[in-house]
Write a protein that holds these residues in place. Structure first.
Motif, PDB file in Angstrom:
ATOM      1  N   SER A  10      35.103 -15.349 -27.947  1.00 49.56           N
ATOM      2  CA  SER A  10      35.195 -14.640 -26.672  1.00 49.56           C
ATOM      3  C   SER A  10      35.286 -15.599 -25.503  1.00 49.56           C
ATOM      4  CB  SER A  10      34.000 -13.695 -26.514  1.00 49.56           C
ATOM      5  OG  SER A  10      32.772 -14.422 -26.520  1.00 49.56           O
ATOM      6  N   HIS A  58      39.878  -2.057 -31.541  1.00 44.79           N
ATOM      7  CA  HIS A  58      38.526  -1.519 -31.730  1.00 44.79           C
ATOM      8  C   HIS A  58      38.540  -0.153 -32.406  1.00 44.79           C
ATOM      9  CE1 HIS A  58      34.338  -0.582 -30.927  1.00 44.79           C
ATOM     10  NE2 HIS A  58      34.703   0.512 -30.270  1.00 44.79           N
ATOM     11  N   ILE A  90      35.927  -0.144 -22.972  1.00 45.08           N
ATOM     12  CA  ILE A  90      37.271  -0.732 -22.973  1.00 45.08           C
ATOM     13  C   ILE A  90      38.246   0.171 -22.233  1.00 45.08           C
ATOM     14  CG2 ILE A  90      39.132  -1.630 -24.403  1.00 45.08           C
ATOM     15  CD1 ILE A  90      37.054  -2.040 -26.636  1.00 45.08           C
ATOM     16  N   SER A 113      44.021  -5.199 -22.452  1.00 37.93           N
ATOM     17  CA  SER A 113      42.848  -4.358 -22.704  1.00 37.93           C
ATOM     18  C   SER A 113      43.210  -3.150 -23.563  1.00 37.93           C
ATOM     19  CB  SER A 113      42.235  -3.907 -21.375  1.00 37.93           C
ATOM     20  OG  SER A 113      41.794  -5.026 -20.627  1.00 37.93           O
ATOM     21  N   THR A 140      37.866  -0.281 -18.638  1.00 37.73           N
ATOM     22  CA  THR A 140      38.430  -1.550 -18.192  1.00 37.73           C
ATOM     23  C   THR A 140      39.939  -1.458 -18.017  1.00 37.73           C
ATOM     24  OG1 THR A 140      36.646  -2.756 -19.302  1.00 37.73           O
ATOM     25  CG2 THR A 140      38.630  -4.000 -18.757  1.00 37.73           C
ATOM     26  N   GLY A 147      32.432  -2.320 -18.278  1.00 35.29           N
ATOM     27  CA  GLY A 147      33.321  -3.313 -18.873  1.00 35.29           C
ATOM     28  C   GLY A 147      32.638  -4.615 -19.218  1.00 35.29           C
ATOM     29  N   THR A 194      38.479  -7.809 -31.140  1.00 34.53           N
ATOM     30  CA  THR A 194      38.227  -6.947 -29.982  1.00 34.53           C
ATOM     31  C   THR A 194      37.660  -7.741 -28.820  1.00 34.53           C
ATOM     32  OG1 THR A 194      37.845  -5.002 -31.373  1.00 34.53           O
ATOM     33  CG2 THR A 194      36.952  -4.944 -29.139  1.00 34.53           C
ATOM     34  N   ALA A 217      42.963  -4.377 -26.914  1.00 35.31           N
ATOM     35  CA  ALA A 217      41.566  -4.422 -27.344  1.00 35.31           C
ATOM     36  C   ALA A 217      41.092  -3.043 -27.775  1.00 35.31           C
ATOM     37  CB  ALA A 217      40.690  -4.958 -26.216  1.00 35.31           C
ATOM     38  N   PHE A 232      29.393  -3.219 -22.392  1.00 39.95           N
ATOM     39  CA  PHE A 232      30.184  -3.761 -23.497  1.00 39.95           C
ATOM     40  C   PHE A 232      29.420  -4.891 -24.190  1.00 39.95           C
ATOM     41  CE2 PHE A 232      33.370  -6.652 -25.298  1.00 39.95           C
ATOM     42  CZ  PHE A 232      34.105  -5.777 -26.083  1.00 39.95           C
ATOM     43  N   MET A 239      39.348  -8.521 -25.228  1.00 40.99           N
ATOM     44  CA  MET A 239      38.645  -8.063 -24.037  1.00 40.99           C
ATOM     45  C   MET A 239      38.461  -9.219 -23.057  1.00 40.99           C
ATOM     46  SD  MET A 239      37.367  -5.237 -22.823  1.00 40.99           S
ATOM     47  CE  MET A 239      36.018  -4.456 -21.933  1.00 40.99           C
ATOM     48  N   GLN A 240      38.053 -10.377 -23.556  1.00 39.62           N
ATOM     49  CA  GLN A 240      37.888 -11.546 -22.695  1.00 39.62           C
ATOM     50  C   GLN A 240      39.233 -11.997 -22.137  1.00 39.62           C
ATOM     51  OE1 GLN A 240      34.886 -13.184 -21.877  1.00 39.62           O
ATOM     52  NE2 GLN A 240      36.166 -14.319 -20.434  1.00 39.62           N
TER      53      GLN A 240
END
Length: 388
Positions: free
Chosen positions: A335, A374, A272, A367, A275, A302, A208, A370, A306, A212-213
């Protein structure tokens, strides 16, 4: 911590994140102004994130063996400043990448060491960490919010010379710690990362945060260039960066209460999803300052919320302190390291193919991945629990 110690530590955060406030928003603008395309901009940022993978553990081992680890801090800051000064002479060719690699390795090496020094000094008063770390956000806010306007008036060549004073401040602040000795704390037992990787829930969290990164790649690499391409001047660009940082600061103060009330998993789900919406707005309505300002408020969720949710999940997954150091290193590598490098690469390809719109839509798609990584494992776990 005495008032004098507070000032010593706060000054370092101010200088370090002030320099980062110049680098993160405006390095892409400087590289592009020197005639380079999206692939070069992406490669520069990939080298930066690559430094986060290799530098911190190596530097930690070297400084841990020293009777005066503060001297290693000074050395790292001096090397980072000298590396960045190289940009004044190398703005193209292979030496541009060599200079970037030098600066990225040295600058990324010192902050994990300083964070450990800070928390060790605070001891049982670690709840005061936020009061010290806040000065870093203030430094980032001042620089990111003003340098767009300054570069419009002084020219993009001024970028290196405007950033060097903040790196010099970091060296001066590090010099105040040159005599610091290791604190007499018990070293944690070594924990095999393979065992941490197999712990239930760990892989889902790591995937996740990596995605996200990766989705943040277009933001960190091309956000300023995207805004410029959409007609925003330097003052508007700086203002939009400032809005995001202000929202981040406010959220860091209230995030602990949100995590306590709603739980880490639910809060991270909202973060998320926000984002995904944020990158979609940036892609589709980039020419509107009002829409961009609204999208920047999403940085509170975000990024800040997060991050707070991730830290709570880490505490839940690794309640024993002897596991936490290795687990945090693994999280940081996934990340900021792997996710950062991959995000820069994906953003560069998308930018070359379709500009800012394509890059930020790619960020939104990642995203969504992600969000699925998640949410779906938790739903499956609940269904299995209900069936049993």
């Amino acid at each position: 911590m005495s008032p004098a110690d507070f000032r010593r530590y706060a000054l370092f955060y101010l200088g370090y994140y002030g320099a980062l406030g110049a680098y993160t928003p405006y390095i892409g603008r400087w590289v592009s102004a020197n005639g380079h395309g999206g692939y070069v901009v992406g490669a520069m940022l990939a080298l930066w994130y690559g430094g986060r993978i290799v530098a911190p553990p190596t530097w930690a081992r070297l400084s841990a063996r020293s009777e005066f680890p503060g001297r290693w801090l000074v050395a790292g800051c001096v090397l980072a400043m000298l590396g960045f000064a190289g940009f004044a002479g190398f703005d193209s060719g292979i030496m541009l990448f060599v200079t970037m690699a030098w600066f990225g390795v040295c600058f990324n090496a010192v902050m994990p060491q300083f964070e450990a020094m800070t928390l060790s000094t605070l001891g049982d008063r670690n709840h005061d960490y936020g009061r010290i770390r806040m000065w870093g956000s203030i430094g980032f806010l001042i620089v990111a919010g003003s340098y767009g306007w300054l570069l419009d008036r002084l020219g993009n060549d001024a970028f290196v010379w405007l950033t060097l004073p903040w790196l010099l401040l970091t060296v001066a602040a590090a010099w105040l710690h040159r005599g610091d000795r290791p604190h007499p704390v018990a070293l944690p037992a070594t924990t095999a990362r393979e065992g941490l990787w197999r712990r239930p829930g760990t892989r889902h969290l790591l995937v996740t945060v990596l995605l996200m990164q990766l989705g943040f790649g277009p933001f960190y690499v091309f956000y300023t260039l995207h805004l410029q391409a959409q007609g925003h001047d330097g003052f508007a660009v700086g203002s939009l960066w400032a809005i995001g940082v202000l929202c981040e600061i406010v959220m860091f103060w209230v995030a602990p209460r949100l995590v306590q009330r709603y739980g880490a998993h639910r809060l991270m789900t909202v973060c998320i999803a926000t984002t995904v919406l944020r990158w979609s707005i940036v892609a589709m309505f980039g020419s509107s300052f009002a829409w961009m300002a609204l999208a920047q408020t999403g940085h509170a969720l975000g990024f800040a919320a997060f991050h707070a949710g991730c830290m709570r999940r880490m505490a839940e997954l690794f309640p024993q302190r002897r596991d936490m150091a290795a687990a945090q290193g693994m999280l940081y590598g996934f990340s900021g390291g792997i996710g950062g490098v991959a995000g820069a690469g994906v953003a560069a390809v998308a930018w070359q193919l379709g500009g800012g719109k394509a890059a930020f839509l790619a960020g939104a798609v990642v995203s969504i991945g992600a969000l699925l990584a998640h949410a779906l494992p938790m739903r499956a776990a609940r269904a299995a629990s209900a069936a049993s």
